[in-house]
Design a protein around this motif. Sequence first.
Motif, mmCIF file in Angstrom:
data_model
loop_
_atom_site.group_PDB
_atom_site.id
_atom_site.type_symbol
_atom_site.label_atom_id
_atom_site.label_comp_id
_atom_site.label_asym_id
_atom_site.label_seq_id
_atom_site.Cartn_x
_atom_site.Cartn_y
_atom_site.Cartn_z
ATOM 1 N N VAL A 99 -6.864 8.619 -4.303
ATOM 2 C CA VAL A 99 -6.301 7.321 -3.910
ATOM 3 C C VAL A 99 -4.973 7.466 -3.173
ATOM 4 C CG1 VAL A 99 -7.468 6.102 -5.783
ATOM 5 C CG2 VAL A 99 -5.173 7.012 -6.163
ATOM 6 N N SER A 100 -4.293 8.596 -3.345
ATOM 7 C CA SER A 100 -3.004 8.770 -2.667
ATOM 8 C C SER A 100 -3.119 9.540 -1.361
ATOM 9 C CB SER A 100 -2.011 9.488 -3.589
ATOM 10 O OG SER A 100 -2.445 10.800 -3.892
ATOM 11 N N HIS A 101 -4.319 10.054 -1.066
ATOM 12 C CA HIS A 101 -4.500 10.835 0.161
ATOM 13 C C HIS A 101 -5.645 10.297 1.024
ATOM 14 C CE1 HIS A 101 -2.024 13.628 -2.195
ATOM 15 N NE2 HIS A 101 -1.678 14.154 -1.039
ATOM 16 N N GLY A 102 -5.842 8.988 0.969
ATOM 17 C CA GLY A 102 -6.790 8.378 1.893
ATOM 18 C C GLY A 102 -7.780 7.409 1.287
ATOM 19 N N LEU A 138 0.819 -1.212 0.000
ATOM 20 C CA LEU A 138 0.000 0.000 0.000
ATOM 21 C C LEU A 138 0.853 1.262 0.000
ATOM 22 C CD1 LEU A 138 -2.814 1.274 0.183
ATOM 23 C CD2 LEU A 138 -2.661 1.074 2.680
ATOM 24 N N GLU A 139 1.927 1.251 0.778
ATOM 25 C CA GLU A 139 2.773 2.443 0.871
ATOM 26 C C GLU A 139 3.416 2.771 -0.469
ATOM 27 O OE1 GLU A 139 6.637 4.089 3.432
ATOM 28 O OE2 GLU A 139 5.700 2.148 3.909
ATOM 29 N N ARG A 140 3.872 1.745 -1.160
ATOM 30 C CA ARG A 140 4.504 1.966 -2.463
ATOM 31 C C ARG A 140 3.483 2.447 -3.488
ATOM 32 N NH1 ARG A 140 8.096 -2.527 -5.818
ATOM 33 N NH2 ARG A 140 8.571 -1.187 -7.609
ATOM 34 N N SER A 141 2.292 1.865 -3.458
ATOM 35 C CA SER A 141 1.242 2.288 -4.390
ATOM 36 C C SER A 141 0.846 3.742 -4.154
ATOM 37 C CB SER A 141 0.015 1.387 -4.239
ATOM 38 O OG SER A 141 0.313 0.061 -4.603
ATOM 39 N N CYS A 142 0.686 4.112 -2.886
ATOM 40 C CA CYS A 142 0.310 5.494 -2.562
ATOM 41 C C CYS A 142 1.389 6.473 -2.995
ATOM 42 C CB CYS A 142 0.046 5.627 -1.065
ATOM 43 S SG CYS A 142 -1.479 4.831 -0.522
ATOM 44 N N SER A 143 2.643 6.066 -2.832
ATOM 45 C CA SER A 143 3.744 6.931 -3.251
ATOM 46 C C SER A 143 3.724 7.147 -4.762
ATOM 47 C CB SER A 143 5.078 6.314 -2.826
ATOM 48 O OG SER A 143 6.160 7.091 -3.286
ATOM 49 N N GLU A 151 -11.414 9.166 5.650
ATOM 50 C CA GLU A 151 -10.619 10.231 6.257
ATOM 51 C C GLU A 151 -9.499 10.613 5.297
ATOM 52 O OE1 GLU A 151 -8.153 11.217 10.373
ATOM 53 O OE2 GLU A 151 -9.342 9.376 10.190
ATOM 54 N N MET A 152 -9.581 11.810 4.757
ATOM 55 C CA MET A 152 -8.658 12.254 3.714
ATOM 56 C C MET A 152 -7.587 13.184 4.275
ATOM 57 S SD MET A 152 -9.913 10.893 0.877
ATOM 58 C CE MET A 152 -9.190 11.876 -0.433
ATOM 59 N N ASP A 197 -8.963 19.657 -8.390
ATOM 60 C CA ASP A 197 -7.964 18.603 -8.168
ATOM 61 C C ASP A 197 -7.787 18.240 -6.700
ATOM 62 O OD1 ASP A 197 -7.612 18.798 -10.855
ATOM 63 O OD2 ASP A 197 -5.551 19.528 -10.793
ATOM 64 N N VAL A 198 -8.107 19.165 -5.800
ATOM 65 C CA VAL A 198 -7.796 18.948 -4.383
ATOM 66 C C VAL A 198 -9.032 19.064 -3.492
ATOM 67 C CG1 VAL A 198 -6.432 19.753 -2.419
ATOM 68 C CG2 VAL A 198 -5.429 19.759 -4.710
ATOM 69 N N LEU A 199 -9.630 20.243 -3.446
ATOM 70 C CA LEU A 199 -10.665 20.496 -2.445
ATOM 71 C C LEU A 199 -11.913 19.640 -2.646
ATOM 72 C CD1 LEU A 199 -10.446 24.381 -1.986
ATOM 73 C CD2 LEU A 199 -9.480 22.571 -0.558
ATOM 74 N N LEU A 200 -12.422 19.584 -3.875
ATOM 75 C CA LEU A 200 -13.633 18.786 -4.105
ATOM 76 C C LEU A 200 -13.380 17.280 -3.990
ATOM 77 C CD1 LEU A 200 -15.451 20.840 -6.892
ATOM 78 C CD2 LEU A 200 -16.029 20.639 -4.478
ATOM 79 N N PRO A 201 -12.265 16.734 -4.501
ATOM 80 C CA PRO A 201 -11.969 15.323 -4.211
ATOM 81 C C PRO A 201 -11.792 15.054 -2.717
ATOM 82 C CG PRO A 201 -10.685 16.063 -6.078
ATOM 83 C CD PRO A 201 -11.340 17.285 -5.508
ATOM 84 N N TYR A 202 -11.175 15.993 -2.032
ATOM 85 C CA TYR A 202 -11.001 15.875 -0.578
ATOM 86 C C TYR A 202 -12.357 15.799 0.125
ATOM 87 C CZ TYR A 202 -9.803 17.487 4.174
ATOM 88 O OH TYR A 202 -9.680 17.626 5.539
ATOM 89 N N LEU A 203 -13.264 16.708 -0.238
ATOM 90 C CA LEU A 203 -14.600 16.714 0.359
ATOM 91 C C LEU A 203 -15.419 15.502 -0.087
ATOM 92 C CD1 LEU A 203 -15.448 20.519 -0.002
ATOM 93 C CD2 LEU A 203 -14.788 19.292 2.084
ATOM 94 N N SER A 204 -15.198 15.054 -1.314
ATOM 95 C CA SER A 204 -15.913 13.871 -1.809
ATOM 96 C C SER A 204 -15.535 12.638 -1.004
ATOM 97 C CB SER A 204 -15.593 13.644 -3.288
ATOM 98 O OG SER A 204 -16.011 14.742 -4.073
ATOM 99 N N GLY A 205 -14.243 12.503 -0.709
ATOM 100 C CA GLY A 205 -13.798 11.378 0.111
ATOM 101 C C GLY A 205 -14.436 11.399 1.487
ATOM 102 N N TYR A 206 -14.482 12.575 2.085
ATOM 103 C CA TYR A 206 -15.120 12.701 3.395
ATOM 104 C C TYR A 206 -16.614 12.389 3.318
ATOM 105 C CZ TYR A 206 -11.700 14.271 6.816
ATOM 106 O OH TYR A 206 -10.672 14.308 7.724
#
Length: 250
Positions: free
Chosen positions: A205-208, A73-78, A145-146, A131-140
């Motif tokens: 997928v790389s931030h939670g 998982l760590e390698r995939s996230c990286s 937990e993003m 790219d960031v805020l809406l995907p972040y909120l979508s995950g939540y």
Amino acid sequence: MIENSNSEKKIKKNKCSSDNHNNHDHNHNHEDGSHDHGVIQEFLHHFPYAIFSVALSMIILSLLDYNGQADNLERSCSGFHMLFHSFHFLHILFASTGTVLTYSRFAKNPTLIKTLLIGTISPMIFCILSDVLLPYLSGYALGVEMDLHICFYRELHNVLPFLLMGVLNGLVLKSHHSAALNVFSLGSHFTHILISSLASLFYMVSHGFHNWYPQMGYVFLFLVIAIVVPCTFSDVIIPMYFAYKEPNKK
């Protein structure tokens, strides 16, 4: 007799003035309507391409995820984190180019200062949003937990070259033939949306959101909102809005 003649002349004059005023209002309203129609047409014209771009990005992520199942998982996230940065920076490049092109196409009297301001501020806002805020909120919203990572804050030294080169690219391309610009604008918007879709997915997928595929349907719906709306506003709505606010040359 003289008074009657003068009265008739005044009536005709007032009638002509009224007709001219009505014609002016009609032309003004028609012009405004054509502007509104142009914005709607641009949005509808680009919307199907945006939907297909989101779907294609999910296919690409699925293939990458499938091929990387043997990795931990760590390698995939990286790896996905690296891909997020690559596509996020490219998204900024395409967004700034597209914004400058659209504004230059529709503005009556574009100035360099206004072009630079619109070409930098609009992509900065909407690239972070899509790219960031809406995907972040979508995950939540989907119970994940993003982690929040904003490149404009943490990696401005990497962001600025792509942003500035995108604006410069738009300034150069705007001098091309209008027919070629129309074709490029359409292709650029499709590529812009596809790159943004990949950046958003790789961010998730790389931030939670590691286990995204069991909720693929919801992810698709959220991405349509998170990508189509900001990118269309950045590429079309915002530059066209400011272009139509330009005063006519006298």
